[in-house]
Scaffold this motif. Structure first.
Motif, PDB file in Angstrom:
ATOM      1  N   ILE A  39       0.513   0.335   1.397  1.00 14.76           N
ATOM      2  CA  ILE A  39       0.405  -0.716   0.380  1.00 14.76           C
ATOM      3  C   ILE A  39      -0.850  -1.546   0.651  1.00 14.76           C
ATOM      4  O   ILE A  39      -1.060  -2.042   1.765  1.00 14.76           O
ATOM      5  N   VAL A  40      -1.673  -1.651  -0.380  1.00 14.13           N
ATOM      6  CA  VAL A  40      -2.862  -2.493  -0.300  1.00 14.13           C
ATOM      7  C   VAL A  40      -2.443  -3.890  -0.758  1.00 14.13           C
ATOM      8  O   VAL A  40      -1.758  -4.036  -1.765  1.00 14.13           O
ATOM      9  N   VAL A  41      -2.835  -4.914  -0.006  1.00  8.80           N
ATOM     10  CA  VAL A  41      -2.537  -6.287  -0.414  1.00  8.80           C
ATOM     11  C   VAL A  41      -3.848  -6.984  -0.734  1.00  8.80           C
ATOM     12  O   VAL A  41      -4.815  -6.901   0.042  1.00  8.80           O
TER      13      VAL A  41
ATOM     14  N   ALA B   1      -7.362  -7.378  -7.049  1.00  8.85           N
ATOM     15  CA  ALA B   1      -6.129  -6.578  -7.055  1.00  8.85           C
ATOM     16  C   ALA B   1      -6.078  -5.678  -8.291  1.00  8.85           C
ATOM     17  O   ALA B   1      -5.607  -4.538  -8.221  1.00  8.85           O
ATOM     18  N   ASN B   2      -6.584  -6.183  -9.422  1.00 12.06           N
ATOM     19  CA  ASN B   2      -6.627  -5.363 -10.637  1.00 12.06           C
ATOM     20  C   ASN B   2      -7.521  -4.147 -10.450  1.00 12.06           C
ATOM     21  O   ASN B   2      -7.197  -3.045 -10.855  1.00 12.06           O
ATOM     22  N   ARG B   3      -8.692  -4.370  -9.832  1.00 13.03           N
ATOM     23  CA  ARG B   3      -9.644  -3.269  -9.648  1.00 13.03           C
ATOM     24  C   ARG B   3      -9.084  -2.195  -8.736  1.00 13.03           C
ATOM     25  O   ARG B   3      -9.404  -1.017  -8.881  1.00 13.03           O
ATOM     26  N   ILE B   4      -8.273  -2.636  -7.784  1.00 12.91           N
ATOM     27  CA  ILE B   4      -7.735  -1.676  -6.814  1.00 12.91           C
ATOM     28  C   ILE B   4      -6.736  -0.720  -7.482  1.00 12.91           C
ATOM     29  O   ILE B   4      -6.537   0.404  -7.014  1.00 12.91           O
TER      30      ILE B   4
ATOM     31  N   VAL C 212      -0.474  -1.081  -4.764  1.00 11.25           N
ATOM     32  CA  VAL C 212      -1.193  -2.332  -4.503  1.00 11.25           C
ATOM     33  C   VAL C 212      -0.296  -3.515  -4.840  1.00 11.25           C
ATOM     34  O   VAL C 212       0.387  -3.536  -5.864  1.00 11.25           O
ATOM     35  N   LEU C 213      -0.306  -4.465  -3.923  1.00  8.07           N
ATOM     36  CA  LEU C 213       0.495  -5.675  -4.088  1.00  8.07           C
ATOM     37  C   LEU C 213      -0.481  -6.831  -4.310  1.00  8.07           C
ATOM     38  O   LEU C 213      -1.343  -7.094  -3.483  1.00  8.07           O
ATOM     39  N   SER C 214      -0.345  -7.491  -5.465  1.00 12.59           N
ATOM     40  CA  SER C 214      -1.213  -8.626  -5.758  1.00 12.59           C
ATOM     41  C   SER C 214      -0.452  -9.900  -5.432  1.00 12.59           C
ATOM     42  O   SER C 214       0.540 -10.222  -6.074  1.00 12.59           O
ATOM     43  N   LEU C 215      -0.913 -10.588  -4.409  1.00 12.59           N
ATOM     44  CA  LEU C 215      -0.205 -11.798  -3.990  1.00 12.59           C
ATOM     45  C   LEU C 215      -0.665 -12.969  -4.860  1.00 12.59           C
ATOM     46  O   LEU C 215      -1.852 -13.275  -4.921  1.00 12.59           O
ATOM     47  N   HIS C 216       0.274 -13.598  -5.558  1.00 16.35           N
ATOM     48  CA  HIS C 216      -0.057 -14.768  -6.393  1.00 16.35           C
ATOM     49  C   HIS C 216       0.118 -16.060  -5.600  1.00 16.35           C
ATOM     50  O   HIS C 216      -0.737 -16.917  -5.579  1.00 16.35           O
ATOM     51  N   LEU C 217       1.295 -16.186  -4.982  1.00 15.43           N
ATOM     52  CA  LEU C 217       1.598 -17.428  -4.270  1.00 15.43           C
ATOM     53  C   LEU C 217       1.149 -17.281  -2.819  1.00 15.43           C
ATOM     54  O   LEU C 217       1.769 -16.559  -2.034  1.00 15.43           O
ATOM     55  N   TYR C 218       0.063 -17.963  -2.493  1.00 17.14           N
ATOM     56  CA  TYR C 218      -0.465 -17.856  -1.127  1.00 17.14           C
ATOM     57  C   TYR C 218       0.049 -18.990  -0.235  1.00 17.14           C
ATOM     58  O   TYR C 218       0.283 -18.812   0.949  1.00 17.14           O
ATOM     59  N   ARG C 219       0.180 -20.192  -0.810  1.00 17.81           N
ATOM     60  CA  ARG C 219       0.814 -21.310  -0.108  1.00 17.81           C
ATOM     61  C   ARG C 219       1.794 -21.967  -1.065  1.00 17.81           C
ATOM     62  O   ARG C 219       1.395 -22.299  -2.171  1.00 17.81           O
TER      63      ARG C 219
ATOM     64  N   ILE D  18      -7.194  -6.309   1.728  1.00 20.55           N
ATOM     65  CA  ILE D  18      -8.593  -6.385   1.296  1.00 20.55           C
ATOM     66  C   ILE D  18      -8.813  -7.765   0.695  1.00 20.55           C
ATOM     67  O   ILE D  18      -8.141  -8.155  -0.257  1.00 20.55           O
ATOM     68  N   GLU D  19      -9.745  -8.517   1.278  1.00 20.67           N
ATOM     69  CA  GLU D  19      -9.871  -9.915   0.843  1.00 20.67           C
ATOM     70  C   GLU D  19     -11.307 -10.406   0.842  1.00 20.67           C
ATOM     71  O   GLU D  19     -12.198  -9.830   1.464  1.00 20.67           O
ATOM     72  N   LYS D  20     -11.490 -11.520   0.120  1.00 18.85           N
ATOM     73  CA  LYS D  20     -12.823 -12.089  -0.101  1.00 18.85           C
ATOM     74  C   LYS D  20     -13.006 -13.397   0.668  1.00 18.85           C
ATOM     75  O   LYS D  20     -13.684 -14.312   0.181  1.00 18.85           O
TER      76      LYS D  20
END
Lengths: 301, 397
Positions: free
Chosen positions: B272-274, B280-283, B299-306, B326-328
């Protein structure tokens, strides 16, 4: 416009600050705050950055004040007051007075950007700066309004080398609705000027020379006496600026009729913070005061 | 009503529907079109609000803090250095428990100057006590702005709605603008419990001692640490509250259902790619390609980070063989910020998946599908000797 002149008889007996607050003994601010609240009344909201006033208003969960007050970050006083005013407007509560009350460091140094912008935007609130000429709350460090020669804890050996920033003139150059200077030694003059300020729409700025026994190195009982010396020697002038016109007021207006003023030496000698001031500096300061008053006499006398 | 507009306009329309009363903002690329649109809506009387054109971001949030403390619904938006300039206020707003909403139009942080996208700006503010939500497209921007106000007001904690500069802020996509009356029902006028009120004077954000002190009636009130603990605990409650709010939104508007994270081809996936935001859309395309080749990856798109949804993260990832973050953004001198959080969450799992980390697209560096493909494939086919370090994709070397 308000024409009432405040005297000890017509001054309201109602108190808006509880006794037993945390101000130092002899604190000029505590007098101003007590009298200032009498002029402002209960329908007011205060915005206060870190300052002696923060401490004086009380530590959670006990408050010395009976007025709602928002403690804000150091640089943001005038912006936060803008937000309070905007919310009151949006909620149809425009009759409530918004009062920002900050020290000289919070106004002349870290807070000047947001204050300058608030005046430029033509906000509608009263900004009061009590100027005790250093960062007293953190233990007497120099600020933009600390006078030359003054001992502070970060000008400990030579005293402050630079002259002070003339904050009320800087504020007046922004052309707000009203600018006034006051002294904690003349609290009723302050009361009158608040009444006038709150009768006007727009940005109002009041700057108060505020003796601080602990920071200035003088006996607590001399707070008012020393404050009066500064005014009567022509060092700190009480005036109002409206529509770009500066008018001396209260005790300073009376000085116009005098040909000579008491020398500044007495004021300086009353405070241990000036012990490093050289004769040369005193002479220079006296010459500046004399020149200033000569100009006043020509322009307003 | 369907519209084709930029992501910034989608955000502005969300703010309008939320009937915000006070807006304060300072211009910064790529946030500007959002606040320009709000100026237009307010000057044109389409939104009845006060717009304060402040002289800095520090003051922008100060105005919102003052306005919310005096009982108004307030909004601001910023990017990059603007967010960092207001950082003191960011912390203050959370400590003061003000239900503000701020859009962070994600941009890399100087020096050197960059106006292009990454997530370093908002990630650097993750510990301030705000709720942070990262969205993937224009529809999510407008929907999330509306939901964010209800969430902020439900838990008295401010919310950042984070969306990618340029990738989302300046691109045009179709989205549905929710019906105004239905939004009014979903998000009614908010009544503050504590405001600056002369009828009931309170001294807000007072100096608070390390220890608990009695009030004038002798009742012990919390000290600083207790108050901060409340913030931490109540941030945790924001997770189920956000799920409830999202469910109510789905009932009213027919969209939603995955407020915490959305998954794509994760069911039964070995890997699973996070990721977060538009990345996340591109992945998804890469994931499709790899599945065609027989690699079971989602692929898991995390919305709630905090607040960090630890339990949901564990449930989503614990049965995978490997997780690829994979992060920016990153914690300089350490590793990817999200990577660290994911690893920590998975630590107690019995069958702990491997976790790999890729840093990509900083300051708008082009993100190539081929690079994403190569990296994900490398992790999915990695031997046990695959070194556990943050790998930077797309470096010029």
């Amino acid at each position: 416009m308000n024409k009432q002149v405040t005297n000890p008889v017509n001054l309201t007996a109602e108190e808006f600050i509880y006794p037993g607050n945390r101000a130092c003994s002899g604190c000029g601010l505590s007098t101003l705050y007590r009298i200032g609240l009498k002029a402002l009344g209960r329908d007011s909201i205060f915005v206060v950055p870190p300052s002696c006033l923060t401490v004086m208003q009380g530590l959670y969960p006990i408050a010395a004040t009976q007025i709602p007050s928002l403690n804000v970050t150091f640089a943001s006083t005038a912006a936060a007051a803008t937000g309070v005013r905007a919310a009151l407007k949006a909620r149809g509560k425009e009759n409530i007075k918004v009062v920002a009350w900050a020290g000289d460091g919070g106004t002349s140094d870290i807070g000047i950007q947001s204050l300058s912008a608030a005046i430029e935007r033509g906000e509608d609130f009263l900004y009061i700066c009590y100027d005790n000429e250093a960062y007293m709350n953190t233990g007497v460090q120099r600020s933009g309004t600390t006078p030359r020669g003054a001992y502070t804890t970060n000008t400990p050996i030579k005293g402050k080398i630079q002259k002070n920033k003339d904050l009320p003139t800087i504020m007046a150059a922004h052309n707000p609705t009203y600018v006034a200077t006051c002294s904690a030694a003349y609290p009723l003059d302050f009361h009158n000027k608040i009444l006038k300020a709150i009768s006007l729409k727009g940005m109002k700025y009041i700057h108060i020379h505020t003796p601080c026994p602990s920071g200035w190195g003088m006996e607590e009982r001399l707070s008012i006496t020393v404050g009066k010396m500064a005014v009567n020697a022509g060092l700190f002038d009480l005036y109002e600026v409206e529509n770009g016109k500066k008018t001396l007021s209260g005790p300073s207006a009376k000085l116009l009729k005098r040909e000579t003023l008491p020398r500044i030496d007495e004021y300086l000698k009353a405070q241990s913070r000036f012990r490093m001031l050289t004769e040369e500096h005193v002479t220079e300061l006296q010459a500046e005061i004399d020149a200033k008053w000569e100009k006043y006499r020509q322009e307003m006398g | 009503m369907k519209k084709i507009e930029s992501g910034n306009v989608a955000a502005a329309l969300g703010v309008k529907l939320a009937k915000v009363q006070v807006v304060a903002a300072y211009p910064i690329t790529p946030q500007t079109p959002l606040t320009e649109k709000l100026s237009e809506l307010i000057e044109g009387d389409e939104l009845k609000a006060e717009y304060i054109t402040v002289e800095s971001e520090h003051s922008a949030l100060a105005v919102c803090i003052g306005a919310a403390s005096a009982g108004a619904r307030a909004f601001t938006a910023t990017s990059a250095n603007g967010l960092l300039y207001m950082s003191e206020q960011v912390h203050w707003a959370a400590g003061a428990r003000l239900p503000l909403v701020m859009c962070v139009v994600n941009r890399g942080v100087g020096a050197p100057w960059t106006v292009w996208n990454d997530h370093q700006d908002s990630i650097s503010q993750r510990d301030a006590g705000w709720i942070q939500i990262y969205v993937n497209d224009h529809q999510e921007i407008i929907d999330t702005v509306i939901k964010a106000f209800r969430l902020a007001e439900a838990v008295s904690i401010p919310v950042m709605v984070c969306y990618d500069g340029y990738y989302l802020s300046h691109t045009y996509m179709p989205f549905d603008v929710p019906d105004e009356q239905k939004v009014d029902t979903f998000l009614p006028e908010y009544q503050y419990k504590h405001t600056l009120d002369p009828q009931n004077p309170e001294n807000l954000n007072t100096v608070t001692m390390p220890f608990a002190r009695p009030d004038r009636d002798g009742v012990t009130q919390p000290g600083y640490m207790d108050i901060r603990h409340n913030l931490h605990e109540e941030l945790g409650t924001a997770i189920p509250v956000f799920e409830q709010i999202d469910a109510a939104y789905k009932e009213a508007f027919g969209r939603g259902g995955k407020p915490i994270m959305s998954d794509y081809r994760c069911e039964g996936a070995d890997y699973i790619v996070v990721s977060m935001g538009s990345l996340a859309n591109r992945i998804k395309d890469v994931v499709d390609e790899l599945n065609d080749e027989g690699v079971k990856v989602g692929v898991l798109s995390l919305h709630l980070y905090r607040p960090f949804p630890r339990e949901q993260i564990i449930a989503a990832l614990e049965n995978a063989k490997g997780v690829i973050v994979i992060e920016k953004a990153l914690s300089y001198g350490n590793e990817g910020a999200l990577f660290g959080d994911i690893k920590a969450a998975l630590y107690p799992c019995e069958k702990r998946p491997f976790v790999h980390n890729y840093i990509i697209g900083l300051g708008g560096r082009e993100i190539k599908q081929a690079d994403l493909y190569d990296s994900i494939k490398a992790s999915c086919t990695a031997s046990e000797n695959f070194e556990d370090v943050s790998r930077w994709i797309g470096l010029n070397r």
